[in-house]
Scaffold this active site. Sequence first.
Site, PDB file in Angstrom:
ATOM      1  N   LYS A   1      34.040  31.769  36.218  1.00 53.71           N
ATOM      2  CA  LYS A   1      33.338  32.522  37.270  1.00 53.71           C
ATOM      3  C   LYS A   1      32.474  31.592  38.109  1.00 53.71           C
ATOM      4  O   LYS A   1      31.581  30.919  37.597  1.00 53.71           O
ATOM      5  CB  LYS A   1      32.461  33.620  36.653  1.00 53.71           C
ATOM      6  CG  LYS A   1      31.721  34.448  37.718  1.00 53.71           C
ATOM      7  CD  LYS A   1      31.029  35.652  37.107  1.00 53.71           C
ATOM      8  CE  LYS A   1      29.653  35.356  36.579  1.00 53.71           C
ATOM      9  NZ  LYS A   1      28.659  35.079  37.615  1.00 53.71           N
TER      10      LYS A   1
ATOM     11  N   ASP B   1      32.624  35.228  42.443  1.00 51.83           N
ATOM     12  CA  ASP B   1      31.654  36.327  42.308  1.00 51.83           C
ATOM     13  C   ASP B   1      30.608  36.225  43.415  1.00 51.83           C
ATOM     14  O   ASP B   1      29.501  35.770  43.190  1.00 51.83           O
ATOM     15  CB  ASP B   1      31.020  36.197  40.907  1.00 51.83           C
ATOM     16  CG  ASP B   1      29.935  37.220  40.631  1.00 51.83           C
ATOM     17  OD1 ASP B   1      29.933  38.286  41.273  1.00 51.83           O
ATOM     18  OD2 ASP B   1      29.092  36.945  39.763  1.00 51.83           O
TER      19      ASP B   1
ATOM     20  N   LYS C   1      29.971  38.948  45.619  1.00 51.89           N
ATOM     21  CA  LYS C   1      29.407  40.300  45.854  1.00 51.89           C
ATOM     22  C   LYS C   1      29.145  40.580  47.329  1.00 51.89           C
ATOM     23  O   LYS C   1      28.004  40.818  47.749  1.00 51.89           O
ATOM     24  CB  LYS C   1      28.116  40.487  45.053  1.00 51.89           C
ATOM     25  CG  LYS C   1      28.265  40.327  43.550  1.00 51.89           C
ATOM     26  CD  LYS C   1      26.971  40.669  42.833  1.00 51.89           C
ATOM     27  CE  LYS C   1      27.058  40.496  41.345  1.00 51.89           C
ATOM     28  NZ  LYS C   1      27.037  39.084  40.902  1.00 51.89           N
TER      29      LYS C   1
ATOM     30  N   ASP D   1      28.558  43.902  53.747  1.00 53.66           N
ATOM     31  CA  ASP D   1      28.316  43.657  55.174  1.00 53.66           C
ATOM     32  C   ASP D   1      29.111  44.700  55.950  1.00 53.66           C
ATOM     33  O   ASP D   1      29.642  45.641  55.350  1.00 53.66           O
ATOM     34  CB  ASP D   1      28.767  42.215  55.515  1.00 53.66           C
ATOM     35  CG  ASP D   1      27.950  41.598  56.646  1.00 53.66           C
ATOM     36  OD1 ASP D   1      27.782  42.279  57.677  1.00 53.66           O
ATOM     37  OD2 ASP D   1      27.506  40.448  56.506  1.00 53.66           O
TER      38      ASP D   1
ATOM     39  N   THR E   1      22.900  45.611  37.121  1.00 54.00           N
ATOM     40  CA  THR E   1      22.249  45.971  35.849  1.00 54.00           C
ATOM     41  C   THR E   1      20.755  45.663  35.875  1.00 54.00           C
ATOM     42  O   THR E   1      20.025  46.127  35.011  1.00 54.00           O
ATOM     43  CB  THR E   1      22.903  45.249  34.659  1.00 54.00           C
ATOM     44  OG1 THR E   1      23.022  43.874  34.999  1.00 54.00           O
ATOM     45  CG2 THR E   1      24.265  45.810  34.341  1.00 54.00           C
TER      46      THR E   1
ATOM     47  N   ARG F   1      26.171  31.542  28.460  1.00 51.51           N
ATOM     48  CA  ARG F   1      25.422  30.714  27.506  1.00 51.51           C
ATOM     49  C   ARG F   1      25.944  30.685  26.069  1.00 51.51           C
ATOM     50  O   ARG F   1      25.853  29.631  25.432  1.00 51.51           O
ATOM     51  CB  ARG F   1      23.939  31.102  27.561  1.00 51.51           C
ATOM     52  CG  ARG F   1      23.287  30.605  28.830  1.00 51.51           C
ATOM     53  CD  ARG F   1      21.997  31.309  29.135  1.00 51.51           C
ATOM     54  NE  ARG F   1      22.241  32.708  29.492  1.00 51.51           N
ATOM     55  CZ  ARG F   1      21.280  33.560  29.834  1.00 51.51           C
ATOM     56  NH1 ARG F   1      20.027  33.165  29.848  1.00 51.51           N
ATOM     57  NH2 ARG F   1      21.565  34.799  30.160  1.00 51.51           N
TER      58      ARG F   1
END
Length: 241
Positions: A37, A64, A66, A69, A126, A217
């Site tokens: 990603k 990614d 997002k 517009d 989130t 991670r």
Amino acid sequence: MKTEEAIKKIIFALDVKGVNEIDRWAELLSGKVGMFKVGKELFTSCGPEAVKAVQRHGGQVFLDLKYHDIPNTVAQAMVAAAGLGVQLTNLHALGGAEMMETAANAVRKEFSEAVRPKLLAVTILTSSTVETLRQVGIEHSVPDMVVRLAKLAKESGMDGVVASPLEISLIREACGPDFLIVTPGVRPSFAAVDDQKRIMSPSDAVQAGADCLVIGRPIAKAGDPADAARLIAEEIIAGAV
Ligand code: C5P
């Protein structure tokens, strides 16, 4: 589920700063994860070179960025993303049906089904709470908004959504078995929770209906990242039975 199938479900979050680091991770994890990603930070500093660096090592890319517009701008940005040869890219469902439809149609017009990226919509981030929604004039609960936007995304030609693990079952129920659900906030049993709050294990997320898991991670900080990816694949297989 076969090991290769489980590996394909792992999307490694390439939260690094430069092309040298991409080379290192792509080399280390090619064949051990399904996709890499590339997010806003890395793309803003390195641009398409970030995508190409992963591809040089044979890796697939989830871009990614997002987008949110006016319809024409998002459509052209998604066509440009598709032109980079990425496998997944996304926009914000809050941009509305016309924005999503224009983007989905533009990508489908320029690229065949076999080569085009899958198009995902972010429903509600989130990091947002009911209070965040109220501040911008939305008087609905987060789960209600997530389901509403996931359905709108599906009706507007999106292939799936990015969602928190806790929303997987609601979305699966509302949007059916073929709608893609990609979820971050996943923590394997061996890893630290870090700053993730609403987490789920790989096996529970897959059992709830997730198609792909975005994991950073727990792999990046492991003593042996390739082995961490292998253990995650094992946990995914355990959840699929
Ligand atoms: O390191 P970790 O596994 O927490 O990384 C998860 C990745 O998914 C990060 O790139 C993070 O920005 C992203 N993400 C997330 N939660 C969301 C959306 C994206 O953790 N709701």
